[in-house]
Motif scaffolding. Structure first.
Motif, PDB file in Angstrom:
ATOM      1  N   UNK A   1       1.032  -1.152   0.202  1.00 42.32           N
ATOM      2  CA  UNK A   1      -0.089   0.295   0.167  1.00 42.32           C
ATOM      3  C   UNK A   1       1.034   1.412  -0.025  1.00 42.32           C
ATOM      4  N   UNK A   2       0.479   1.963  -1.276  1.00 42.36           N
ATOM      5  CA  UNK A   2       1.859   3.082  -1.028  1.00 42.36           C
ATOM      6  C   UNK A   2       0.420   4.517  -0.317  1.00 42.36           C
ATOM      7  N   UNK A   3       0.712   4.723   0.567  1.00 41.24           N
ATOM      8  CA  UNK A   3       0.339   6.036   1.850  1.00 41.24           C
ATOM      9  C   UNK A   3       0.398   7.052   1.287  1.00 41.24           C
ATOM     10  N   UNK A   4       1.181   7.704   0.619  1.00 37.81           N
ATOM     11  CA  UNK A   4       2.436   8.911   0.620  1.00 37.81           C
ATOM     12  C   UNK A   4       0.430   9.729  -0.701  1.00 37.81           C
ATOM     13  N   UNK A   5      -0.620   9.386  -0.969  1.00 44.24           N
ATOM     14  CA  UNK A   5      -1.678   9.740  -1.152  1.00 44.24           C
ATOM     15  C   UNK A   5      -2.483  10.322  -0.427  1.00 44.24           C
ATOM     16  N   UNK A   6      -2.444   9.744   1.119  1.00 42.26           N
ATOM     17  CA  UNK A   6      -2.973  10.561   2.825  1.00 42.26           C
ATOM     18  C   UNK A   6      -2.511  11.040   3.391  1.00 42.26           C
ATOM     19  N   UNK A   7      -2.535  12.188   2.767  1.00 40.48           N
ATOM     20  CA  UNK A   7      -1.997  13.270   3.422  1.00 40.48           C
ATOM     21  C   UNK A   7      -2.438  13.231   5.102  1.00 40.48           C
TER      22      UNK A   7
END
Length: 201
Positions: A175-181
């Protein structure tokens, strides 16, 4: 003294490590390697017939299983579990969400990615798990985007501890969390709590 049977790399067990540190509670930790069958022995199954960690054993011999039930039991009477009935119900709502909509996707994807062979047939489950896991993460992001610092109220509760356990290592499951600031900011707030301890590796 409290005794906890757990596995250090398990997020469900990490919840209890976090809570114990927050509450400054001493306990005896018994490491149980569930990956190598140690939760299927007659001795362990006598404690938890479901064959899973963590398990809490009290001094008088009473046994409690299920990570979120243990969180609530240990946090009773502290700021981490609100006395107000509505606030407590909201905490329980997030605990149930974590076990039904979050952990079965994010934790399972992490397990498959980290612990199963590259040619293991369960790797075929990953696309579905990642898609469903992102739905859970998006719901959490949306909740926090309303200006909330924590999931319930103005301070951390066991809901934050439960959700942090597998969210903070979601990248292990792909899961890439970079899109969840908002989620990333919340993770940083939890890490800054007094008494925070990292997950055992």
């Amino acid at each position: 003294m409290l005794t906890i049977y757990g596995m250090g790399v398990s997020g469900n067990c990490y919840k209890l490590q976090m809570l114990l540190a927050q509450l400054k509670l001493a306990c005896r930790w018994v490491e149980v390697d569930s990956a190598n069958g140690e939760t299927r022995t007659p001795e362990f199954l006598a404690r938890n017939p479901n064959g899973k960690v963590p398990v809490l054993e009290l001094e008088d011999g009473r046994i409690l299983a299920e990570s979120n039930a243990i969180l609530c039991f240990l946090a009773e009477g502290t700021d981490l579990l609100p006395e107000d009935h509505w606030q407590r119900a909201l905490v329980l709502q997030w605990l149930f969400f974590e076990q039904y909509s979050h952990e079965p996707k994010i934790a399972v994807a992490r397990f498959i990615n980290l612990f199963l062979a590259e040619d293991h047939p369960r790797r075929g489950e990953l696309p579905r798990l990642v898609e469903a896991g992102h739905e859970a993460l998006a719901l959490m992001e949306n909740h926090l985007s309303a200006g909330r610092a924590f999931f319930v109220g103005d301070s951390a509760t066991v809901a934050d501890i439960a959700l942090f356990a597998y969210t903070h290592c979601a990248e292990d499951g792909g899961f890439d969390l970079s899109g969840y600031p908002e989620l990333l900011a919340w993770l940083a707030r939890v890490r800054s709590l007094s008494g925070f301890v990292p997950m055992k590796s």
